[in-house]
Design an enzyme around this catalytic site. Structure first.
Site, PDB file in Angstrom:
ATOM      1  N   LEU A 103     -10.887  10.795  -2.754  1.00 23.95           N
ATOM      2  CA  LEU A 103     -11.244   9.638  -1.936  1.00 23.95           C
ATOM      3  C   LEU A 103     -12.677   9.788  -1.440  1.00 23.95           C
ATOM      4  CD1 LEU A 103      -7.973   9.221   0.174  1.00 23.95           C
ATOM      5  CD2 LEU A 103      -8.511   8.329  -2.107  1.00 23.95           C
ATOM      6  N   CYS A 104     -13.516   8.817  -1.758  1.00 18.36           N
ATOM      7  CA  CYS A 104     -14.908   8.827  -1.329  1.00 18.36           C
ATOM      8  C   CYS A 104     -15.579  10.115  -1.814  1.00 18.36           C
ATOM      9  CB  CYS A 104     -14.978   8.661   0.185  1.00 18.36           C
ATOM     10  SG  CYS A 104     -16.630   8.353   0.844  1.00 18.36           S
ATOM     11  N   THR A 105     -16.092  10.947  -0.916  1.00 17.35           N
ATOM     12  CA  THR A 105     -16.758  12.177  -1.332  1.00 17.35           C
ATOM     13  C   THR A 105     -15.765  13.272  -1.718  1.00 17.35           C
ATOM     14  OG1 THR A 105     -16.891  12.935   0.960  1.00 17.35           O
ATOM     15  CG2 THR A 105     -18.790  11.711   0.087  1.00 17.35           C
ATOM     16  N   GLY A 106     -14.490  12.970  -1.700  1.00 20.78           N
ATOM     17  CA  GLY A 106     -13.495  13.883  -2.248  1.00 20.78           C
ATOM     18  C   GLY A 106     -13.742  14.160  -3.725  1.00 20.78           C
ATOM     19  N   THR A 123     -18.108   7.675  -6.582  1.00 23.68           N
ATOM     20  CA  THR A 123     -18.079   8.137  -5.201  1.00 23.68           C
ATOM     21  C   THR A 123     -18.904   7.164  -4.371  1.00 23.68           C
ATOM     22  OG1 THR A 123     -18.353  10.076  -3.755  1.00 23.68           O
ATOM     23  CG2 THR A 123     -20.127   9.636  -5.351  1.00 23.68           C
TER      24      THR A 123
END
Length: 330
Positions: A103-106, A123
């Site tokens: 998720l996102c910067t995951g 991202t």
């Protein structure tokens, strides 16, 4: 029951927790507990978010099982490397689960674990260049809402994770339930994964409710001829006053703004690949396929056919699953 595990690193981005509402509402709409959501961390116990609030988690080990893993990102993914223990856990989670999402910067955690090699990924747009530089074997596409490449899912920044989660519900339970979930969450519309992170509606940046209403009216009627008079009438202004206020708030003429909105919607339809270019042109208000091509090349520098080929190619590779005259039409 489908078990969804959230892996929370210290200082995880708090918006990631909002995606749990998608699975909560899916259970309500389905009238049964389809999803069980559990928060995990390496050590277990309370984990602080980027906002400073703490969430109680269960301890995650390499033998912890879930059907779906949601790997949450942090606000500053470049400030500290992921630990070997985190990488070992994420690799084990990928092997044992049906799907795993960054998720996102995951996405950086997935990259450190070697899960992005040879895959398409996205991202938050602000970190796309860094993701590309750190993982040169990944095909980073920063202008995507989310990307599904086999069992690996990645989302753009913040609210895009809601769209990714809703797409999971649609894949699991079907379009009807996913649409009901979106409606219950008061999501303006469910964005397809291929849709751009940078919406023309955001770029225009209307400052008043009247101009925003005019843009909403235009977006809902792109397939029809739209004049300045139509837009002005929709918000109860004279055409002259409307044009002046619109230009002042958005920096564009109404004609140019509507053309850009049509172009964006045409691009989304082409990337989803569900319709012929003739239908795309008709549904987005262009005169015909030739007119669509002319405007498309002027706006994006490539033809609609080239864009469609580019978007289809990775899917086949990976097997993976967006005025002077006021009467002048705009």
């Amino acid at each position: 029951m489908h078990r969804v595990g959230y892996f929370l690193p210290e200082n995880y981005q708090v918006m990631a927790m909002g995606t749990q509402s998608v699975f909560e509402i899916a259970n309500i709409v389905a009238r049964e507990q389809v999803y069980q959501v559990i928060d995990y961390s390496l050590a277990g116990g309370p984990v602080r978010s980027s906002l400073g609030t703490a969430v109680l988690t269960e301890k995650a080990t390499e033998t912890t099982l879930a059907d779906t893993w949601m790997i949450c990102g942090v606000v500053s993914p470049l400030s500290a490397p992921h630990s070997q223990a985190e990488m070992d856990f994420i690799q084990a989670a990928a092997r044992s689960s049906r799907r795993l999402a960054g998720l996102c910067t995951g996405a950086f955690a997935l990259g450190d674990a070697g899960l992005l090699d040879g895959r398409r990924a996205t991202t938050h747009w602000a970190f796309a260049d860094a993701l590309r530089a750190r993982y040169p074997r990944a095909q980073v596409e920063e202008d995507r809402i989310f990307i599904v490449d086999g069992e690996i899912w990645t989302s753009a920044g913040l609210t895009a994770a809601m769209d990714l989660s809703l797409a999971m519900v649609e894949k699991d339970l079907g379009h009807k339930i996913a649409s009901s979930v979106a409606h219950a969450l008061v999501m303006h519309y469910r964005r397809a994964g291929g849709q751009s992170q940078h919406s023309e509606m955001l770029h225009l940046g209307a400052k008043s409710n009247r101009i925003q209403s005019a843009l909403d009216y235009a977006r809902k009627n792109l397939a029809q001829p739209i004049t300045v008079d139509d837009l002005a009438r929709a918000v109860h202004l004279s055409p002259r006053q409307f044009s002046r206020v619109f230009q002042s708030e958005t920096g564009h003429s109404p004609r140019k703004a509507i053309e850009q909105m049509r172009l964006e919607e045409a691009r989304n339809m082409i990337e989803r690949g569900r319709h012929s270019l003739e239908i795309v042109a008709r549904e987005t208000g262009f005169r015909d396929r030739k007119h669509l091509r002319e405007v498309f090349v002027r706006g994006y520098g490539i033809t609609p056919q080239v864009l469609r080929r580019e978007r289809r190619a990775p899917t086949r590779r990976t097997g993976s699953v967006e005025s002077a005259d006021r009467k002048t039409q705009v």
